[in-house]
Design a protein around this motif. Sequence first.
Motif, PDB file in Angstrom:
ATOM      1  N   ALA A 132       0.888  -1.277   0.107  1.00  0.00           N
ATOM      2  CA  ALA A 132       0.099  -0.074  -0.196  1.00  0.00           C
ATOM      3  C   ALA A 132       0.906   1.365  -0.036  1.00  0.00           C
ATOM      4  N   ILE A 133       2.272   1.151   0.440  1.00  0.00           N
ATOM      5  CA  ILE A 133       2.993   2.337   0.321  1.00  0.00           C
ATOM      6  C   ILE A 133       3.299   2.822  -1.087  1.00  0.00           C
ATOM      7  N   PRO A 134       3.117   4.041  -1.432  1.00  0.00           N
ATOM      8  CA  PRO A 134       3.223   4.525  -2.850  1.00  0.00           C
ATOM      9  C   PRO A 134       4.795   4.466  -3.317  1.00  0.00           C
ATOM     10  N   GLU A 135       5.712   4.279  -2.453  1.00  0.00           N
ATOM     11  CA  GLU A 135       7.362   4.398  -2.506  1.00  0.00           C
ATOM     12  C   GLU A 135       7.591   3.062  -2.679  1.00  0.00           C
ATOM     13  N   GLY A 136       8.833   2.853  -3.251  1.00  0.00           N
ATOM     14  CA  GLY A 136       9.744   1.624  -3.116  1.00  0.00           C
ATOM     15  C   GLY A 136      10.006   1.268  -1.799  1.00  0.00           C
TER      16      GLY A 136
ATOM     17  N   MET B  16      15.320   9.291  -4.733  1.00  0.00           N
ATOM     18  CA  MET B  16      15.921   9.760  -3.564  1.00  0.00           C
ATOM     19  C   MET B  16      15.888   8.377  -2.663  1.00  0.00           C
ATOM     20  N   ILE B  17      17.114   8.088  -1.975  1.00  0.00           N
ATOM     21  CA  ILE B  17      17.433   6.830  -1.459  1.00  0.00           C
ATOM     22  C   ILE B  17      17.735   7.087  -0.052  1.00  0.00           C
ATOM     23  N   GLU B  18      17.166   6.323   0.832  1.00  0.00           N
ATOM     24  CA  GLU B  18      17.204   6.317   2.258  1.00  0.00           C
ATOM     25  C   GLU B  18      17.085   5.007   2.919  1.00  0.00           C
ATOM     26  N   ASP B  19      18.038   4.660   3.731  1.00  0.00           N
ATOM     27  CA  ASP B  19      18.476   3.332   4.125  1.00  0.00           C
ATOM     28  C   ASP B  19      18.583   3.568   5.705  1.00  0.00           C
ATOM     29  N   ARG B  20      17.652   2.747   6.387  1.00  0.00           N
ATOM     30  CA  ARG B  20      17.780   2.806   7.785  1.00  0.00           C
ATOM     31  C   ARG B  20      17.967   1.504   8.561  1.00  0.00           C
ATOM     32  N   ARG B  21      18.920   1.397   9.529  1.00  0.00           N
ATOM     33  CA  ARG B  21      19.046   0.134  10.377  1.00  0.00           C
ATOM     34  C   ARG B  21      17.845  -0.098  11.268  1.00  0.00           C
ATOM     35  N   THR B  22      17.394  -1.432  11.043  1.00  0.00           N
ATOM     36  CA  THR B  22      16.443  -1.819  11.953  1.00  0.00           C
ATOM     37  C   THR B  22      16.957  -2.439  13.439  1.00  0.00           C
TER      38      THR B  22
ATOM     39  N   VAL C 179      12.403   6.814  -3.484  1.00  0.00           N
ATOM     40  CA  VAL C 179      11.443   7.650  -3.956  1.00  0.00           C
ATOM     41  C   VAL C 179      11.705   8.113  -5.284  1.00  0.00           C
ATOM     42  N   ASP C 180      10.754   8.304  -6.276  1.00  0.00           N
ATOM     43  CA  ASP C 180      11.103   8.780  -7.412  1.00  0.00           C
ATOM     44  C   ASP C 180      10.812  10.377  -7.435  1.00  0.00           C
ATOM     45  N   ILE C 181      11.836  10.922  -7.709  1.00  0.00           N
ATOM     46  CA  ILE C 181      12.044  12.423  -7.510  1.00  0.00           C
ATOM     47  C   ILE C 181      12.242  13.138  -8.943  1.00  0.00           C
TER      48      ILE C 181
END
Length: 371
Positions: A38-42, A126-132, A142-144
């Motif tokens: 359901a999230i519109p971004e990758g 736009m790329i963002e990676d976060r540690r769990t 996100v396509d910017i």
Amino acid sequence: MAAGLWRWIVRRLAGRELAAAQAEAKLARERLSDAIEAIPEGVVFLDADGRYILWNRRYAEIYHRSADLFRPGARLIDVLREGVRRGDYPGAVGREEAWLAGREAMLAAGTGERHEQQVADGRWLMIEDRRTSEGGSIGLRVDITGLKQQAQALEQALVRAEAASRAKSEFLADMSHALRTPLNGVSGLAQALEGTTLGPGQQALVADIRASAGELERLVSGLLDYEEIEAASRAPTPAAALGAAGAPLRVLVADDNPTNRKVIELMLAAAGAAPTCVEDGRQAVEAWRVGAFDVVLMDLRMPVMDGLEAIRAIREEEAASGRAATPVVVLSANTAPQDRAASAAAGATGHIGKPIEADILLAALATAVES
């Protein structure tokens, strides 16, 4: 018999609990899958070793050229390496290993720092990676592209607006020069006639000429939006008596228009000054170099060398030789704030606009000489 029954009951209960747990786990996975779909971004989930766990359809669409490589257990860095080999990332061309090392470092850090990435079809992400908390990571893509295009369009619009503003300024400067130069001749010659012996009828005609010239000047000032500046520059000033005692004031006049030179010459001669006239900036510099002038009157727009270049050349020679600074007053049809600022930056002592009034000219000469 009782013991066997008990074991059977335990197995049935354990089986039911296991089935319930499995069903609950399956439901949780389905809910998680539905949620990320359901999230519109990758969105992509990786384990602590950077291996694929789960990703949504949008993520596969964004990286459609590499989607065939996505599978649980595959390392993201290996997928990126194959993508680099295929030419999927223009930013990696010519620096493949450095690009991969940078991406691997960002994945390992997992700080959520955002950066932009371009893919082969021209889109920007736009790329963002976060540690769990489990040591893995969750990535957002996100396509910017639309935002980049809007930013580029805005930048181009700003460039066009700046170019239009420069063109407007140049047009106004050209119009100011084209209109005020002949107006200066008309007004100046009328002033010169006014100072001669005239009959009543002739005096009336000269007065009409000067009134018409004044009205035309106001129209020109209003047209060019410099009315307030011009009004300030033309405030009544007591005329100075020049050359009344001792040697006459020696004035170098540089102006490419013969009528303007004639007008200034008449005004200066009437005040007892001794003018020397030249036609361009280079002639002005050469005349200044060999002559002992008390003040220089410099037009701005002239052939061969313009007034600003001539002023700078004079100031540079003065500084190099230790010669005392000669006052330089700019006489120009260009009276916008940027024109006055340019005159001051070049080293001018003053700046007065055309058409030239005799009392303003003489006052400006007196102020320049006394300073």
